[in-house]
Design an enzyme around this catalytic site. Structure first.
Site, PDB file in Angstrom:
ATOM      1  N   GLY A  16       0.776  -1.245   0.000  1.00  0.00           N
ATOM      2  CA  GLY A  16       0.000   0.000   0.000  1.00  0.00           C
ATOM      3  C   GLY A  16       0.804   1.289   0.000  1.00  0.00           C
ATOM      4  N   ASN A  18       1.631   3.047  -2.616  1.00  0.00           N
ATOM      5  CA  ASN A  18       0.972   3.980  -3.546  1.00  0.00           C
ATOM      6  C   ASN A  18      -0.294   4.559  -2.916  1.00  0.00           C
ATOM      7  OD1 ASN A  18       2.288   4.261  -6.344  1.00  0.00           O
ATOM      8  ND2 ASN A  18       2.488   2.063  -5.899  1.00  0.00           N
ATOM      9  N   MET A  94      -3.766  -7.381  -6.984  1.00  0.00           N
ATOM     10  CA  MET A  94      -3.156  -8.526  -7.665  1.00  0.00           C
ATOM     11  C   MET A  94      -4.149  -9.486  -8.328  1.00  0.00           C
ATOM     12  SD  MET A  94      -0.025  -7.831  -7.426  1.00  0.00           S
ATOM     13  CE  MET A  94       0.817  -9.329  -7.914  1.00  0.00           C
ATOM     14  N   LEU A  97      -8.929  -8.124 -13.404  1.00  0.00           N
ATOM     15  CA  LEU A  97     -10.343  -7.745 -13.404  1.00  0.00           C
ATOM     16  C   LEU A  97     -11.015  -8.251 -14.675  1.00  0.00           C
ATOM     17  CD1 LEU A  97      -9.800  -4.153 -12.068  1.00  0.00           C
ATOM     18  CD2 LEU A  97     -11.050  -5.975 -10.872  1.00  0.00           C
ATOM     19  N   ASN A 111      -4.278   2.078 -13.474  1.00  0.00           N
ATOM     20  CA  ASN A 111      -3.353   1.184 -12.773  1.00  0.00           C
ATOM     21  C   ASN A 111      -1.948   1.767 -12.847  1.00  0.00           C
ATOM     22  OD1 ASN A 111      -2.431  -1.291 -11.540  1.00  0.00           O
ATOM     23  ND2 ASN A 111      -1.730  -1.973 -13.545  1.00  0.00           N
ATOM     24  N   HIS A 113       2.032   0.500 -12.918  1.00  0.00           N
ATOM     25  CA  HIS A 113       2.791  -0.720 -13.210  1.00  0.00           C
ATOM     26  C   HIS A 113       4.289  -0.390 -13.215  1.00  0.00           C
ATOM     27  CE1 HIS A 113       3.522  -4.686 -14.930  1.00  0.00           C
ATOM     28  NE2 HIS A 113       4.377  -4.097 -15.745  1.00  0.00           N
TER      29      HIS A 113
HETATM   30  C1  GRF Z   1       3.863  -1.363  -7.231  1.00  0.00           C
HETATM   31  O1  GRF Z   1       5.157  -1.634  -7.677  1.00  0.00           O
HETATM   32  C2  GRF Z   1       2.922  -1.197  -8.397  1.00  0.00           C
HETATM   33  O2  GRF Z   1       3.521  -0.643  -9.511  1.00  0.00           O
HETATM   34  C3  GRF Z   1       2.506  -2.621  -8.695  1.00  0.00           C
HETATM   35  O3  GRF Z   1       2.390  -3.218  -7.427  1.00  0.00           O
HETATM   36  C4  GRF Z   1       3.236  -2.542  -6.506  1.00  0.00           C
HETATM   37  C5  GRF Z   1       2.365  -2.095  -5.380  1.00  0.00           C
HETATM   38  O4  GRF Z   1       3.096  -1.481  -4.353  1.00  0.00           O
HETATM   39  N1  GRF Z   1       1.291  -2.662  -9.470  1.00  0.00           N
HETATM   40  P1  GRF Z   1       2.334  -0.788  -3.164  1.00  0.00           P
HETATM   41  O5  GRF Z   1       1.389  -1.837  -2.579  1.00  0.00           O
HETATM   42  O6  GRF Z   1       1.610   0.398  -3.687  1.00  0.00           O
HETATM   43  O7  GRF Z   1       3.408  -0.419  -2.182  1.00  0.00           O
END
Ligand code: GRF
Length: 205
Positions: A16, A18, A94, A97, A111, A113
């Site tokens: 989490g 982000n 993860m 969808l 999203n 990535h």
């Molecule tokens: C990030 O590297 C994002 O790009 C990918 O999953 C990871 C999630 O990290 N989709 P966080 O849970 O936001 O720390």
């Protein structure tokens, strides 16, 4: 009366960071939005704890409590619709969808990535970029369509790969950029500054 804030749903499965970047930016008033709900498909995702610490609704929606994939997605759709959100942000979510979810919220799902798409879609992408000998990696914010990591690209940041990098060091430098461009992308959308032309996203048109 103050106008309604731009509402986000954030879907998570893990750490989490982000999500935290979005929360912090809203709390600092840098992002004029509110998080209406955080939903995880993983019970002990740290992201849920982060949400709750900030007084946000953090919902664990257990895939095992639904008879099949479609009904799980319908559950997810209903939770999100009940909050009237403007944008759904996948932040380390993860699960892939399905069509129903994507069509229901068409053009309103994004999203983040950790690669420069279309290079290295899917999983373990920092490791794969290193193994491949790529000299540059980075991250991408894109709209979500039915192709995994294949939707129209909104923003990217480039991260050079150095000889001493391992998966952890590269992931960490990419993550710093993720936290920057994810917020920028949300801001572009809430300010209505993006338009789609085929599979291209045009800025300020
Ligand atoms: C990030 O590297 C994002 O790009 C990918 O999953 C990871 C999630 O990290 N989709 P966080 O849970 O936001 O720390």
């Amino acid at each position: 009366m103050a106008p309604d804030k731009f509402k986000l749903a954030v879907l998570v499965s893990g750490r989490g960071s982000n999500l935290q970047a979005i929360i912090d930016s809203i709390e600092k008033n840098d992002l004029q939005a509110e998080i209406a709900i955080v939903i995880s498909n993983v019970k002990d995702a740290y992201a849920l704890e982060r949400a709750r610490k900030h007084g946000l609704e953090g919902l664990f929606l257990d895939p095992k409590s639904f008879p099949d994939r479609n009904s799980y997605e319908q559950g997810l759709v209903e939770q999100i619709q009940s909050k009237s959100v403007n944008l759904i942000c996948l932040a380390g979510y993860m699960r892939v969808l399905g069509k129903h979810f994507i069509e229901t919220f068409s053009g309103r799902i994004i999203n983040i990535h950790p690669s420069l798409l279309p290079a290295f879609p899917g999983l373990n992408v920092q490791k794969r970029a290193l193994e491949h000998g790529a000299r540059f990696s980075g991250c991408t914010v894109h709209y979500v369509n039915e192709e995994v990591d294949g939707g129209p690209i909104i923003l990217q940041a480039v991260v050079p790969i150095i000889d001493d990098d391992d998966e952890a060091s590269l992931s960490e430098r990419i993550l710093e950029q993720e936290h920057i461009i994810y917020l920028e992308a949300i801001r572009l959308i809430l300010e209505d500054r993006l338009a789609l032309s085929g599979r291209r996203v045009l800025h300020d048109k």
